[in-house]
Scaffold this motif. Sequence first.
Motif, PDB file in Angstrom:
ATOM      1  N   GLY A  46       0.787  -1.242   0.000  1.00  0.00           N
ATOM      2  CA  GLY A  46       0.000   0.000   0.000  1.00  0.00           C
ATOM      3  C   GLY A  46       0.812   1.281   0.000  1.00  0.00           C
ATOM      4  N   GLY A  47       0.294   2.265   0.753  1.00  0.00           N
ATOM      5  CA  GLY A  47       0.819   3.627   0.714  1.00  0.00           C
ATOM      6  C   GLY A  47       2.302   3.747   1.006  1.00  0.00           C
ATOM      7  N   ARG A  85       4.216   2.835  -2.143  1.00  0.00           N
ATOM      8  CA  ARG A  85       3.993   3.922  -3.115  1.00  0.00           C
ATOM      9  C   ARG A  85       4.841   5.148  -2.762  1.00  0.00           C
ATOM     10  NH1 ARG A  85      -1.102   5.963  -1.398  1.00  0.00           N
ATOM     11  NH2 ARG A  85       0.218   7.279  -0.082  1.00  0.00           N
ATOM     12  N   TYR A 134     -11.842  -4.564   1.115  1.00  0.00           N
ATOM     13  CA  TYR A 134     -10.641  -4.237   1.874  1.00  0.00           C
ATOM     14  C   TYR A 134     -10.936  -3.450   3.140  1.00  0.00           C
ATOM     15  CZ  TYR A 134      -6.425  -2.181   3.484  1.00  0.00           C
ATOM     16  OH  TYR A 134      -5.427  -1.783   4.304  1.00  0.00           O
ATOM     17  N   ARG A 187      -7.733  -3.563  -3.454  1.00  0.00           N
ATOM     18  CA  ARG A 187      -7.223  -2.215  -3.146  1.00  0.00           C
ATOM     19  C   ARG A 187      -7.692  -1.182  -4.164  1.00  0.00           C
ATOM     20  NH1 ARG A 187      -3.506  -2.051   1.034  1.00  0.00           N
ATOM     21  NH2 ARG A 187      -3.539  -4.085   1.999  1.00  0.00           N
ATOM     22  N   ASP A 188      -7.504   0.085  -3.815  1.00  0.00           N
ATOM     23  CA  ASP A 188      -8.154   1.131  -4.615  1.00  0.00           C
ATOM     24  C   ASP A 188      -7.485   1.454  -5.948  1.00  0.00           C
ATOM     25  OD1 ASP A 188      -6.041   2.339  -3.267  1.00  0.00           O
ATOM     26  OD2 ASP A 188      -7.223   3.967  -2.391  1.00  0.00           O
ATOM     27  N   ASN A 214      -1.405   1.739  -5.336  1.00  0.00           N
ATOM     28  CA  ASN A 214      -1.572   1.399  -3.918  1.00  0.00           C
ATOM     29  C   ASN A 214      -1.649  -0.103  -3.713  1.00  0.00           C
ATOM     30  OD1 ASN A 214      -1.602   4.048  -3.212  1.00  0.00           O
ATOM     31  ND2 ASN A 214      -3.827   4.218  -3.019  1.00  0.00           N
ATOM     32  N   ASP A 239     -16.046   0.594  -2.060  1.00  0.00           N
ATOM     33  CA  ASP A 239     -15.914   1.723  -1.143  1.00  0.00           C
ATOM     34  C   ASP A 239     -15.948   3.020  -1.964  1.00  0.00           C
ATOM     35  OD1 ASP A 239     -15.336   3.671   0.639  1.00  0.00           O
ATOM     36  OD2 ASP A 239     -13.436   2.827   1.331  1.00  0.00           O
ATOM     37  N   ARG A 244     -13.410   5.964  -2.442  1.00  0.00           N
ATOM     38  CA  ARG A 244     -12.271   5.890  -3.373  1.00  0.00           C
ATOM     39  C   ARG A 244     -12.392   6.879  -4.525  1.00  0.00           C
ATOM     40  NH1 ARG A 244     -12.068  -0.695  -3.310  1.00  0.00           N
ATOM     41  NH2 ARG A 244     -10.661  -0.886  -1.510  1.00  0.00           N
ATOM     42  N   ARG A 280     -10.837   9.728  -3.104  1.00  0.00           N
ATOM     43  CA  ARG A 280      -9.399   9.443  -2.963  1.00  0.00           C
ATOM     44  C   ARG A 280      -8.687   9.621  -4.306  1.00  0.00           C
ATOM     45  NH1 ARG A 280      -7.084   6.448   1.391  1.00  0.00           N
ATOM     46  NH2 ARG A 280      -5.959   5.061  -0.014  1.00  0.00           N
ATOM     47  N   ARG A 340      -8.213  13.217  -4.700  1.00  0.00           N
ATOM     48  CA  ARG A 340      -7.237  13.702  -3.722  1.00  0.00           C
ATOM     49  C   ARG A 340      -5.810  13.313  -4.118  1.00  0.00           C
ATOM     50  NH1 ARG A 340      -4.117  10.743   0.430  1.00  0.00           N
ATOM     51  NH2 ARG A 340      -5.986   9.652   1.103  1.00  0.00           N
ATOM     52  N   PHE A 341      -5.604  12.045  -4.503  1.00  0.00           N
ATOM     53  CA  PHE A 341      -4.255  11.626  -4.915  1.00  0.00           C
ATOM     54  C   PHE A 341      -3.824  12.404  -6.164  1.00  0.00           C
ATOM     55  CE2 PHE A 341      -5.016   7.492  -2.555  1.00  0.00           C
ATOM     56  CZ  PHE A 341      -3.973   7.668  -1.659  1.00  0.00           C
ATOM     57  N   GLN A 353      -2.721  15.746  -4.837  1.00  0.00           N
ATOM     58  CA  GLN A 353      -1.503  15.677  -4.011  1.00  0.00           C
ATOM     59  C   GLN A 353      -0.269  15.322  -4.835  1.00  0.00           C
ATOM     60  OE1 GLN A 353      -2.242  12.550  -1.159  1.00  0.00           O
ATOM     61  NE2 GLN A 353      -2.228  13.975   0.555  1.00  0.00           N
ATOM     62  N   ARG A 384     -15.291  10.957   6.796  1.00  0.00           N
ATOM     63  CA  ARG A 384     -14.310  10.430   5.827  1.00  0.00           C
ATOM     64  C   ARG A 384     -14.230  11.337   4.599  1.00  0.00           C
ATOM     65  NH1 ARG A 384     -15.423   4.728   4.059  1.00  0.00           N
ATOM     66  NH2 ARG A 384     -13.202   4.551   3.658  1.00  0.00           N
ATOM     67  N   LYS A 420      -7.444  17.071   2.755  1.00  0.00           N
ATOM     68  CA  LYS A 420      -6.174  16.699   2.105  1.00  0.00           C
ATOM     69  C   LYS A 420      -6.036  17.437   0.767  1.00  0.00           C
ATOM     70  CE  LYS A 420      -5.257  12.432   4.517  1.00  0.00           C
ATOM     71  NZ  LYS A 420      -5.124  10.982   4.521  1.00  0.00           N
TER      72      LYS A 420
HETATM   73  N1  CTP Z   1      -7.101   1.486   0.710  1.00  0.00           N
HETATM   74  C1  CTP Z   1      -8.090   1.126  -0.179  1.00  0.00           C
HETATM   75  N2  CTP Z   1      -9.284   1.791  -0.188  1.00  0.00           N
HETATM   76  C2  CTP Z   1      -9.501   2.790   0.685  1.00  0.00           C
HETATM   77  C3  CTP Z   1      -8.521   3.164   1.600  1.00  0.00           C
HETATM   78  C4  CTP Z   1      -7.318   2.484   1.581  1.00  0.00           C
HETATM   79  O1  CTP Z   1      -7.897   0.241  -0.985  1.00  0.00           O
HETATM   80  N3  CTP Z   1     -10.665   3.429   0.677  1.00  0.00           N
HETATM   81  C5  CTP Z   1      -5.836   0.732   0.710  1.00  0.00           C
HETATM   82  C6  CTP Z   1      -4.797   1.239  -0.259  1.00  0.00           C
HETATM   83  O2  CTP Z   1      -4.038   0.140  -0.705  1.00  0.00           O
HETATM   84  C7  CTP Z   1      -3.947   2.163   0.602  1.00  0.00           C
HETATM   85  C8  CTP Z   1      -3.936   1.409   1.922  1.00  0.00           C
HETATM   86  O3  CTP Z   1      -5.234   0.820   1.993  1.00  0.00           O
HETATM   87  O4  CTP Z   1      -2.652   2.332   0.082  1.00  0.00           O
HETATM   88  C9  CTP Z   1      -3.681   2.277   3.135  1.00  0.00           C
HETATM   89  O5  CTP Z   1      -4.684   3.227   3.265  1.00  0.00           O
HETATM   90  P1  CTP Z   1      -4.489   4.651   3.909  1.00  0.00           P
HETATM   91  O6  CTP Z   1      -3.523   4.558   5.011  1.00  0.00           O
HETATM   92  O7  CTP Z   1      -5.856   5.206   4.146  1.00  0.00           O
HETATM   93  O8  CTP Z   1      -3.945   5.519   2.717  1.00  0.00           O
HETATM   94  P2  CTP Z   1      -2.534   5.641   2.051  1.00  0.00           P
HETATM   95  O9  CTP Z   1      -2.621   5.048   0.683  1.00  0.00           O
HETATM   96  O10 CTP Z   1      -1.457   5.135   2.938  1.00  0.00           O
HETATM   97  O11 CTP Z   1      -2.389   7.190   1.806  1.00  0.00           O
HETATM   98  P3  CTP Z   1      -2.610   8.394   2.827  1.00  0.00           P
HETATM   99  O12 CTP Z   1      -1.839   8.080   4.047  1.00  0.00           O
HETATM  100  O13 CTP Z   1      -2.130   9.556   2.053  1.00  0.00           O
HETATM  101  O14 CTP Z   1      -4.103   8.449   3.052  1.00  0.00           O
END
Ligand code: CTP
Length: 473
Positions: free
Chosen positions: A31-32, A35, A99, A120-121, A125, A167, A170, A173, A176-177, A180, A207, A214
Amino acid sequence: MVFDIKPHEREIFMLIEQAGAELDFPTYVVGGYVRDRLLGRPSKDMDIVCIGNGIKLAQQIASKLRPIPRIVVYQRFGTAMLKHKDMEIEFVGARKESYRVDSRKPTVEEGTLEDDQNRRDFTINALAVSLNAQNFGEIIDPFGGLHHLEHKVLKTPLEPGKTFSDDPLRMMRAIRFSTQLGFAIDEETYKAIAKYKNRINIVSKERITTELEKILKADIPSVGFKLLHKTGLLELVFPELAELHGVDYKNGKGHKDNFYHTLEVVDNLSKKTRNIWLRWAALLHDIAKPPTKRFDPEHGWTFHGHEALGAAMVPRIFRNLRLPMDGKMKYVQKLVRLHLRPISLTKENITDSAVRRLLFEAGDDIDDLMKLCEADITSKNPQKVKRYLENYELVRTKLKEVEEKDKIRNWQPPVSGELIMKTFNIPPSREVGNIKTAIREAILDGKISNDFDAAYAYMLEVAKSYGLHEVNP
Ligand code: CTP
C-alpha cells in the motif's frame, strides 16, 4: 524489480521476515508505504500484510524488540499496531472480501496476497514488497502499478465500477491523490467517478471531509476542487461551494465566476501559507455571493452583505462537514466577516479611527487577514494588481503605525467592570456594560488615549450622565 531497502528499514524488515518464517506466515509490505517510498515521499505509516494472523505476527515481532513495544490490538478488525522508532506499523492478515474494515460490508474472509491486492483502490496502492527469504525485497506488481507510478496515472486494479462500489470514498481518494501527487486519472476510472458519483452518499461525512482537507492542504488545491466539480461530486459533498459556479448575464453584463475566483484565491494563498484554517477562510470568503446576488440597472451585479451572510453561514457549513466547532470555526468566521475591511480602508482617506477599529476586531489575526486580502487580488491587469498591492502596503504601514502608538491589537479595557462597580458602589448591571462600551468607543474613535488615567477620567464623566458618583475613589 527489487525494492531499494534503506539501511533504516533493513533491521525491521529482517525482523518481520524472521517472525513470519517462525509462524509460517508469508509477509509483505503493502500500500501507501511502498507507493510513497518509490515516489521519494517521506512516510511513517507502514502496512504489513501476512498470509495468516496479523495480531499473532505483531506479537511475535514485539517479543523480539527491546524494550518490548506495546501493541494496540483491534480485535474486531483483526489488526494490530505497534510503534517502532518513529514508525507506526500495522499488521493484518490478507483478505478476500472488501478491503476496508470500516466499510458497509464488514465481512472479511481470509485470502491470498493476490486477493488482498485485488481489493485495493489503485494500482499504485496495490504494490507489495516481499519480506520472505526466497524473494526478499522483490516488488509484486500484478496490475502495472510501477508503470503507472512512472507515468503518473491513477487507475483502479479491477473494473472501476467494482472498485468504487466496494468503497465509494475511493472516488474522492482518486481526486485527492491526483491533486496531491500531480497524477492524471485514467479515462475509464474518471468516467466511472462521474457515473457512480451518487454512491458517495453512503459514505460518512467525516471520511469525506478528511479527503476535502487533504485536497485543501495540497500545493495547488484548485486541481482537486475542479475535478470534484467536473465529476459532479462537489454538489453532493459541498453544495455551497458548487453554488458559486456559473455566470449570470443581464443587459449584456455578466459577473465573474465566483467558483474559479475562489479557487484562484485559495491557490494564491496556498503559496504563502500552510495554515489549513486560513485556507478554509479563503475557500469560504465569498460563499454567500450566490444568495446575495442582485442586479442593479445602474451598478450592475452586486453582492451586498455577502461578508456578513457568509460569516453567518460558516457554523452551519462547519457542522455539516463535521469540522471542529471551536476557536478554529470562529477564526474562519472572523476572516470571512472582515475580508472586505482592508479594501474599504484603501478607498477613503485612512483615518486612525478606522484602522484602530480593524485592529480591535481582527486582533492577532490581522496578518492573516491581510494575507487573505492580498490573495483575493485576481485581476488579470498587471497595472491594477500593482496598484492594489501598493494600497495594501499602505494599509500595512498604517496598521503598524497605529498599533505602535495605540496598542489596540490585543486590547484589554484599561478600566475593568469590577473597578466601575467598586468606584460607584453599584451591582453588576446594564450601566456597567454601557460605561465599558462608552470607554471602548472613545478609545477606538481617538477621543481619549488608550491608558488608565484617560479611561478613568472618562469613566467619571460618562457615569455622571447616569447620575452615578464616585464613592470609592
Ligand atoms: N485502501 C483502499 N481503499 C480505501 C482506503 C485504503 O484500498 N478506501 C488501501 C490502499 O491500498 C492504501 C492502503 O489501503 O494504500 C492504506 O490506506 P491509507 O492509510 O488510508 O492511505 P494511504 O494510501 O497510505 O495514503 P494516505 O496516508 O495519504 O491516506
